[in-house]
Design a protein around this motif. Structure first.
Motif, PDB file in Angstrom:
ATOM      1  N   THR A 224       0.848  -1.190   0.000  1.00 32.68           N
ATOM      2  CA  THR A 224       0.000   0.000   0.000  1.00 32.68           C
ATOM      3  C   THR A 224       0.884   1.240   0.000  1.00 32.68           C
ATOM      4  O   THR A 224       2.078   1.165   0.267  1.00 32.68           O
ATOM      5  CB  THR A 224      -0.968  -0.003   1.193  1.00 32.68           C
TER       6      THR A 224
ATOM      7  N   ASN B 167      -0.178  -7.614  -4.570  1.00 36.95           N
ATOM      8  CA  ASN B 167      -1.550  -7.152  -4.350  1.00 36.95           C
ATOM      9  C   ASN B 167      -1.500  -5.677  -3.957  1.00 36.95           C
ATOM     10  O   ASN B 167      -1.046  -5.344  -2.867  1.00 36.95           O
ATOM     11  CB  ASN B 167      -2.219  -7.936  -3.215  1.00 36.95           C
TER      12      ASN B 167
ATOM     13  N   VAL C  71      -2.879  -1.971  -2.912  1.00 40.75           N
ATOM     14  CA  VAL C  71      -3.972  -1.278  -2.233  1.00 40.75           C
ATOM     15  C   VAL C  71      -3.715   0.218  -2.361  1.00 40.75           C
ATOM     16  O   VAL C  71      -2.689   0.718  -1.886  1.00 40.75           O
ATOM     17  CB  VAL C  71      -4.038  -1.650  -0.731  1.00 40.75           C
TER      18      VAL C  71
ATOM     19  N   GLY D  91      -7.499  -4.322  -5.220  1.00 37.91           N
ATOM     20  CA  GLY D  91      -7.521  -3.399  -4.077  1.00 37.91           C
ATOM     21  C   GLY D  91      -7.309  -1.955  -4.485  1.00 37.91           C
ATOM     22  O   GLY D  91      -7.068  -1.094  -3.644  1.00 37.91           O
TER      23      GLY D  91
ATOM     24  N   ARG E   4      -8.993  -0.025   2.057  1.00 37.41           N
ATOM     25  CA  ARG E   4      -9.886  -1.141   2.356  1.00 37.41           C
ATOM     26  C   ARG E   4      -9.351  -2.362   1.646  1.00 37.41           C
ATOM     27  O   ARG E   4      -9.210  -2.368   0.428  1.00 37.41           O
ATOM     28  CB  ARG E   4     -11.310  -0.854   1.821  1.00 37.41           C
ATOM     29  N   LEU E   5      -9.058  -3.405   2.407  1.00 40.84           N
ATOM     30  CA  LEU E   5      -8.494  -4.603   1.786  1.00 40.84           C
ATOM     31  C   LEU E   5      -9.613  -5.522   1.313  1.00 40.84           C
ATOM     32  O   LEU E   5     -10.490  -5.885   2.113  1.00 40.84           O
ATOM     33  CB  LEU E   5      -7.620  -5.370   2.785  1.00 40.84           C
ATOM     34  N   PRO E   6      -9.628  -5.918   0.028  1.00 36.94           N
ATOM     35  CA  PRO E   6     -10.577  -6.939  -0.432  1.00 36.94           C
ATOM     36  C   PRO E   6     -10.398  -8.183   0.429  1.00 36.94           C
ATOM     37  O   PRO E   6      -9.283  -8.451   0.905  1.00 36.94           O
ATOM     38  CB  PRO E   6     -10.150  -7.216  -1.871  1.00 36.94           C
TER      39      PRO E   6
ATOM     40  N   TYR F 186      -7.449 -10.409   0.003  1.00 42.18           N
ATOM     41  CA  TYR F 186      -6.121  -9.841   0.273  1.00 42.18           C
ATOM     42  C   TYR F 186      -5.709 -10.080   1.735  1.00 42.18           C
ATOM     43  O   TYR F 186      -4.550  -9.968   2.086  1.00 42.18           O
ATOM     44  CB  TYR F 186      -6.142  -8.331   0.089  1.00 42.18           C
TER      45      TYR F 186
END
Lengths: 302, 302
Positions: free
Chosen positions: A6, A43, A45, A69, A107-109, A112
């Motif tokens: 992130t 991944n 974010v 994300g 906000r993490l799916p 994730y």
């Protein structure tokens, strides 16, 4: 095996005494994700505005960066502009427009949340902490930070330091965080604030890795021409964490190599503006420069 | 096999925020000779006044430093005093009294003239050149210099650079000599002025060795407490040249090791005032710290 990253995603306008480019892909999460992608799936974010160019989404996808994300909000993407002097160690921020980033709440799916390896790129420690609360079973958390948060968000930063495994920050930030002129003392003092490892980035002087009973000094790649230093620290953090994720080891030996891989990818990135150089970079290029780092820091042949 | 060293011999008064000491042994030739003595016999060329303490002559002799080239002149020994801030990278010269050094013309005893290996410690390039004219068949000449000569004696310095094999200087001096902000460009440019090798000392950031097709980056030893940085550069130059003399090799491999030995001895020297630490230092201590340098810069085990 994958890495959650992130941070900020921005459109940067950067000026050097030689060149000037506008609205190119930037931001800590962008640099870190592409850098990490040479080692592991990522991944991402983050947040972008409705004006975010499709070509950059394609760039992420081409590099195996999962965008589930990535939130696209109504409005403009975060914009930053800065100017470098002839001495590229000296940068002046010209403007910062947070735009959609102002109200960003990562906000993490759901899929994730079990990602074991985490890189909290340079954003406010409050947002970094907010990401941590959503994780199910993190195994190794690396965080980057900057002088702004050291000065304005000491409390959340102190809380964060107790929850991460490795802090990455630059030389002046390390001195500022614990108010020490000696970098060696500063590194050791930061360990006492929580993280098991600290990496101090020294730009053209390389970087230092501190841990309990661990000290490693890595050289910088001897570049004669630096075109755009923007994102070097983020690329370092991305490749560093990406390598660790790929080997799923966090012992001193793996960390030393990770520091070199971080330095290698960062050294390529500053060879041109924005993420241009990383777009044509290959894993073979990375491995070759890794061997050059070895050659330039080894002094006793076996 | 022996090494000729020339430079200044001084009585230093040094003040730090913690301690203060007066009229202790100092000067570029003093530090360099004792540092080199861990590797090779030394032929010293220098001048002292009639007030020079006998205990320091004994110290030189105990370390195998031949004093046949040491002139004792009527008058006072060269004196220097300086003060360090809490950040020990910052030094202020309080006073310089050249005394007998003012009229120093280095004269080499006949049996010194065939010495094959030479270290021209930090004195004016005119005096360094004057030493070179008296040599019969020098094989490897190392010279140190400083900002003062770069600013006030550019022509003799340019002449000197064409006659030496290796220049040792610090970071800001390297940038100043060729007017380059990039240290990598500066190192390469200095090579074009004559010397085959250039060592750039970066203090707490270690040092860089440049040559044609050669680049080596050495870390600094991670000292938490530095008591007196005076003479670190001279110790580096002394141990560096002393090691090369001892192996009688000047190839890149030998030079890399020499850089580490220089860094090792310099790192011991700053642990206390003047030459105090080197007086109890043993070759075993030196070898042990050499191995620590290896451990802290090696990232791929074989």
């Amino acid at each position: 095996m994958s890495l959650l990253i992130t941070g900020s995603i921005a459109l940067d306008s950067v000026k050097t005494p030689v060149e000037e480019h506008h609205d190119q892909l930037g931001g800590s999460a962008s640099y870190a994700s592409i850098a990490a992608s040479f080692f592991t799936p990522v991944n991402l974010v983050g947040i972008v505005g409705s004006d975010f160019p499709k070509q950059y989404l394609d760039l992420f996808r081409r590099h195996g960066v999962n965008l589930d994300g990535l939130e696209t909000a109504e409005g403009k993407t975060f914009r930053w502009s800065g100017e470098y002097e002839w001495d590229m160690n000296k940068r002046r921020t010209l403007s910062v427009c947070l735009n959609v980033f102002e109200t960003f709440q990562p906000r993490l799916p759901e899929h994730y949340r079990a990602t074991p390896y985490i890189l909290l790129g340079n954003i406010s420690p409050q947002l970094q902490l907010h990401v941590l609360t959503q994780l199910k079973a993190p195994k190794f958390i690396v965080a980057d930070t900057m002088d702004l948060w050291i000065e304005t968000a000491r409390e959340p930063l102190a809380e964060l330091l107790k929850k991460i495994h490795c802090l990455v920050l630059n030389e002046s930030e390390a001195r500022g965080l614990v108010k020490e002129t000696s970098l060696i003392k500063a590194g050791r003092k930061i360990l006492q604030l929580g993280p098991k490892y600290v990496v101090v980035k020294k730009g053209e002087h390389g970087c230092l890795l501190f841990g309990e009973n661990l000290f490693f000094s890595a050289p910088a790649y001897p570049l004669e021409d630096i075109h755009d230093p923007t994102g070097a620290g983020d690329c370092f953090a991305g490749a560093f964490t990406g390598y660790l994720t790929s080997v799923e080891r966090f012992d001193p030996d793996a960390l030393r190599k990770a520091v070199i891989y971080g330095s290698v990818v960062a050294s390529f990135n500053v060879e041109s503006f924005s993420l241009t150089r990383l777009q044509t970079l290959t894993k073979k290029d990375v491995e070759e420069r890794f061997q050059l780092f070895k050659a330039m820091s080894q002094f006793e042949m076996v």
